[in-house]
Enzyme design. Sequence first.
Site, PDB file in Angstrom:
ATOM      1  N   HIS A 270       8.486 -59.069  11.037  1.00  0.00           N
ATOM      2  CA  HIS A 270       9.015 -58.057  10.195  1.00  0.00           C
ATOM      3  C   HIS A 270      10.351 -58.307  10.080  1.00  0.00           C
ATOM      4  O   HIS A 270      10.976 -58.087  11.326  1.00  0.00           O
ATOM      5  CB  HIS A 270       8.748 -56.734  10.548  1.00  0.00           C
ATOM      6  CG  HIS A 270       7.203 -56.501  10.296  1.00  0.00           C
ATOM      7  ND1 HIS A 270       6.318 -55.737  11.238  1.00  0.00           N
ATOM      8  CD2 HIS A 270       6.386 -56.834   9.176  1.00  0.00           C
ATOM      9  CE1 HIS A 270       4.996 -55.849  10.636  1.00  0.00           C
ATOM     10  NE2 HIS A 270       5.024 -56.415   9.524  1.00  0.00           N
TER      11      HIS A 270
ATOM     12  N   GLU B 276      12.930 -56.052  11.849  1.00  0.00           N
ATOM     13  CA  GLU B 276      12.590 -55.694  13.206  1.00  0.00           C
ATOM     14  C   GLU B 276      13.258 -56.683  14.130  1.00  0.00           C
ATOM     15  O   GLU B 276      12.719 -57.640  14.408  1.00  0.00           O
ATOM     16  CB  GLU B 276      11.182 -55.484  13.619  1.00  0.00           C
ATOM     17  CG  GLU B 276      10.601 -54.485  12.732  1.00  0.00           C
ATOM     18  CD  GLU B 276       9.075 -54.259  12.633  1.00  0.00           C
ATOM     19  OE1 GLU B 276       8.406 -54.782  13.540  1.00  0.00           O
ATOM     20  OE2 GLU B 276       8.496 -53.483  11.956  1.00  0.00           O
TER      21      GLU B 276
ATOM     22  N   GLU C  27       6.191 -53.687  20.869  1.00  0.00           N
ATOM     23  CA  GLU C  27       7.243 -52.941  19.957  1.00  0.00           C
ATOM     24  C   GLU C  27       8.307 -52.471  20.999  1.00  0.00           C
ATOM     25  O   GLU C  27       8.289 -52.116  22.322  1.00  0.00           O
ATOM     26  CB  GLU C  27       6.639 -51.772  19.510  1.00  0.00           C
ATOM     27  CG  GLU C  27       5.561 -51.903  18.657  1.00  0.00           C
ATOM     28  CD  GLU C  27       5.739 -51.989  17.165  1.00  0.00           C
ATOM     29  OE1 GLU C  27       6.928 -52.242  16.843  1.00  0.00           O
ATOM     30  OE2 GLU C  27       4.796 -52.245  16.536  1.00  0.00           O
TER      31      GLU C  27
ATOM     32  N   HIS D 254       8.142 -56.769  17.787  1.00  0.00           N
ATOM     33  CA  HIS D 254       8.117 -55.972  16.780  1.00  0.00           C
ATOM     34  C   HIS D 254       9.429 -54.943  17.040  1.00  0.00           C
ATOM     35  O   HIS D 254       9.849 -54.907  18.269  1.00  0.00           O
ATOM     36  CB  HIS D 254       6.914 -55.355  16.029  1.00  0.00           C
ATOM     37  CG  HIS D 254       6.052 -55.985  15.418  1.00  0.00           C
ATOM     38  ND1 HIS D 254       5.880 -56.144  14.160  1.00  0.00           N
ATOM     39  CD2 HIS D 254       5.248 -57.262  15.971  1.00  0.00           C
ATOM     40  CE1 HIS D 254       5.025 -57.110  13.941  1.00  0.00           C
ATOM     41  NE2 HIS D 254       4.528 -57.736  14.988  1.00  0.00           N
TER      42      HIS D 254
HETATM   43 ZN    ZN Z   1       6.605 -54.873  12.956  1.00  0.00          ZN
END
Ligand code: ZN
Length: 452
Positions: A168, A171, A345, A269
Amino acid sequence: MLANKVASGMSKGFHSRNDLMNKILLALAITFSSALQAAPIQEEVFVLGPQPELLKELVGHADITVDHLDSHGFEVYGPKGLSKWLDQRGVSYYDLKDARKDIDWTNYPSYEQIKAKLEEFASKYPQIVRLVSIGKTVRGRELWVLKISDNVAVDEIEPEFKYISSMHGDEITGRELTIRLVDEMLKKYGTDSQSTDLINNTEIFVMPSMNPDGSELRQRANANGQDLNRNFPEAVRNDPNNAAGRQPETQAIMAWQASRNISLSANFHGGAVVANYPWDAKYERHPFDGLLQTISLEYANLNPEMRSSSEFSRGITNGADWYVLYGGMQDWSYIWHNDLQITVELSDSKWPNYADIPRFYTSNRDSMIRYMELAHQGAGIKLANRQATGRVEVLNAQGASLGSYGFQRGEFYKILPPGSYTFKVESAGERRNVSVKVEESRVSPDGNYIAL
Ligand SMILES: [Zn+2]
């Protein structure tokens, strides 16, 4: 097919709601979407409140991405008409594009600067670093991967590990952290035993940027407006493991993964702080659920912010328990390639101020190193014939099957919980039972391979 299935499911609710925008959105879904290509992302909102019914309806819709569910609400990405559709239903939300106006983009390196940095690693440490491009993005940028290992030019039989970041594009934290990690490990090679042992005994692959077009555009999707973490073959949909028609970035990863024997990986992420483990697409537990929780905890425990999360118990979560998603990379990598992957994350802010990056590196550095060492918590076999293909059925100490896995290029390696196992190996018409013992991960020179 999925689009139709989801669409017919959604249509049940239409009569009672009599909602024109529903029909428009549905029309978009029918016109554009398939499992391979969704309608391009054009609207991005954060829906406020728990909204479980809405969430259920949106998850699985081929043109909608739901992400980062927390106690305040969740992100929704979709085609034009999404916000009007939410308006019609009286849903409270705010526009993520407005929220992005506050982001300070300054000081972050450009694609060209990142490329120069990776080239510098390769030229400074030619014995242990190799820079390769595994393909090109929609806009023709190279998809760079660093291989880090002793005798880097040789394909040795060692456990293979990978980190991929920023599929992404907005990110960004992981792109910066993986580059800092590589920098530190290379500088310490030969003096610090942890970095040296890892590099000498592992084939490490690091891809700081899987979606450089998205990062240059400061957006989640690739340059075709596609969410790459919804673009992989999906077992729940019975997709074949076929790259045709997928995004170029996805195709590149698929071809590369098929050319390697990677058995452990993580995918970075941002937008939350948590280690998320498979499955993403179904509530059923993974056959190695306990192991996945353990390795996720190994990551989370060394990160003070993750460990003490108020959103996630102990800083970890099962993917589907958080929210269901289809076409993600982590489920795909295990199902088709025996590569256990977790999704980490790294920061609540997807694009933090650049000045905060060193702080995020400090809080993730030990976790990143420790997680790499887990690539040695397993066992493998190596055949004299480096072209050999075959299958291995893994049995636990009680003789129960833990699954059957294909292998190629004369090499098989599997991450396992500590214990005793039998590998029932089948290759070139021959069968052999091999007893293997797996210990708590420690980086071992022979990588715990048994020569057959
Ligand atoms: Zn992501």
